[in-house]
Enzyme design. Sequence first.
Site, PDB file in Angstrom:
ATOM      1  N   SER A  58      65.677 106.230  33.105  1.00  0.00           N
ATOM      2  CA  SER A  58      66.158 104.889  33.472  1.00  0.00           C
ATOM      3  C   SER A  58      65.000 103.675  33.530  1.00  0.00           C
ATOM      4  O   SER A  58      63.628 104.243  34.041  1.00  0.00           O
ATOM      5  CB  SER A  58      66.790 104.855  35.086  1.00  0.00           C
TER       6      SER A  58
ATOM      7  N   TYR B 213      66.741 107.748  43.986  1.00  0.00           N
ATOM      8  CA  TYR B 213      67.318 107.796  42.465  1.00  0.00           C
ATOM      9  C   TYR B 213      65.960 107.251  41.797  1.00  0.00           C
ATOM     10  O   TYR B 213      65.740 107.948  40.684  1.00  0.00           O
ATOM     11  CB  TYR B 213      68.311 106.612  42.391  1.00  0.00           C
TER      12      TYR B 213
END
Length: 688
Positions: free
Chosen positions: A565, A578
């Site tokens: 990501s 995350y």
Amino acid sequence: MTASPSSSARSTDDPVSSLIARSNALGADRRNTNFAGGNTSAKGRIPDPVTGELTDVLWVKGSGGHLGTLVPEGLAVLRLDRLRALTRVYPGVEREDEMVSAFDYCLHGRPSAAPSIDTAMHGLVEAAHIDHLHPDSGIALATAADGEALTKQCFGDRVAWVGWRRPGFQLGLDIAAVREANPTAIGVILGGHGITAWGDTSAECEANSLEIIRTAESFLAEHGRSEPFGPQVPGFEALPDRERWDRAAALAPVIRGLVSTDARQVGHYMDAPAVLDFCSRAELSRLAALGTSCPDHFLRTKVRPMVLDLPGNAPLEAVVARLRELHQDYRRAYEDYYRRYAGADSPPMRGADPAIVLVPGVGMFSYGADKLTARVAGEFYVNAINVMRGAEAVSAYDPIDEAEKFRIEYWELEEAKLRRAPAPAPMAGRVALVTGAGSGIGKAIAERLAREGACVVVADLDADSASAVAAGIGGPDAAVAVTADVTDAAAVQSAVDAASLAFGGVDLVVNNAGLSISKSLVDTTEQDWDLQHDVMAKGSFLVSRAAAKTMIAQSMGGDIVYISSKNAVFAGPNNVAYGAAKADQAHQVRLLAAELGAHGIRVNGVNPDGVVQGSGIFANGWGSQRAAVYGVPEAELGEFYAQRTLLKREVLPENVAAAVFALTGGSLSHTTGLHIPVDAGVAAAFLR
């Protein structure tokens, strides 16, 4: 013994409709003919589109295709007068291959399917309807040492015998002569090959075909000895189910790597009772060495299989070492076989690796350029086992000789077929395992890799979603579904084993499984932290570790791709667990690239941003949480992400899938340790 034709074949007088119905009915039962094997025909009169005069034509199944799924577009249509006139210019058996190109000058009307080598058989024999099939029972009589006498004993004068001749124009002439000399016969047994039956109507032809097949089955059952393959060898019997499948999963990558020496292969594993029994018997080595006989069989199975001569439960290290020795022996023997029979005009050797590998106690591994080819090769070898059983039960198995096999395997007409085949897709022959592939990014990646030719294992915690994606891709020859919790090492190993059993191994792994919980630091619990790190950091580690073991066993290199990501390098609010887990994944890419490069395994990453559409993560709360952080309606979150990028474009799942293909499709063969941003341009996430 007679058999009733199917109602579908009796239901119409239209020759094409009745031919299609008969073909589909016969092809639906593998006792009648193997997949894509055999051909059927009908003769009739139709108006010439130019003169209006009634013209005799032949409709015959074209080259390729399968009787069970034959449609009118799969038929070749030829003028019967022109086809039969070829007998006047036939140059003799030494030049009979020239007649195949002459069939093109006999075609009637619009372009049709390409006429097959068996067209002469259907055109020259005086019968309105003809079936040429490859039933196991018929080939068993055809390959028995005293097949002609057994045919007489089984059928009397109702079925005649035609000695072995390679398919072609002369065989058509031979059968036509036998038909004329035996007016009461309903068909023939073709030595070493199969059967041909005929009839005045489509229904009669189908009934005659089934009569020959079922009568031969009954004859073999009534007259055959009980153990035609000899006694069972102690220690070579089938292993218990779980032990057998575990051993197969361990051996599949090793064998696949061996048989891919000349060209990458996809594998298929089969442990049917007929295979396990054959592999346990005393006559295994003798019969396997004789090879298959029917041309349709050995064109797919090669001249003979490779056979392990150890019990299936021998120590794994010993089995692997012996397989490597046997593989080298097989290659030398095949090269000798090629040199023994090849002439100056023979096509080049296509590869010396086996297509069939038999492992006592475990089963059969079959190989091909794609899954369908690998599966069909295995099914054909089961046909060959059935043929050997039948022949040995009533006589001795006596297939066509090796020189004849070579003439067919390296036949210029077969070579021309291969040249006409379309170029393989970029990822043909590769096996991909995609985690989290039940929705969103993972689904798009699985679908893209399959479109590019890869076999795909769709892994997801949600079994229903995984199954739906696999079915949408095209079923078990293209994709299989596995239920996988990536936080569980045993479940991960099971998923990789499933890939090995389904397709022979693993070449490409995409670590895509993920989830997210958007909370501030003070609100993030230990459970929140552990869950996200278990799924993404630990899960990627477990998947990569299991896949790397398989790739190393294959010795064929491979690719591991992490869907990380932009948050791996970009610090945003309410995202500590995350973002940290994604940073862990990002560094795993670098660490594994450094370690696995020696094995030819490349490790790369993709860094997307805010993929909202189709995302399981966003649909399960992450979307509403992030929308609240940014103060926008959840329905507008995708557009919000787009407007903060340099390109002002929303990132979609297919954009991420395109990046995975770019990394693994062959153009970046010298790239490893790379992260590709797929974020439409987020300056703060530029890699440094």
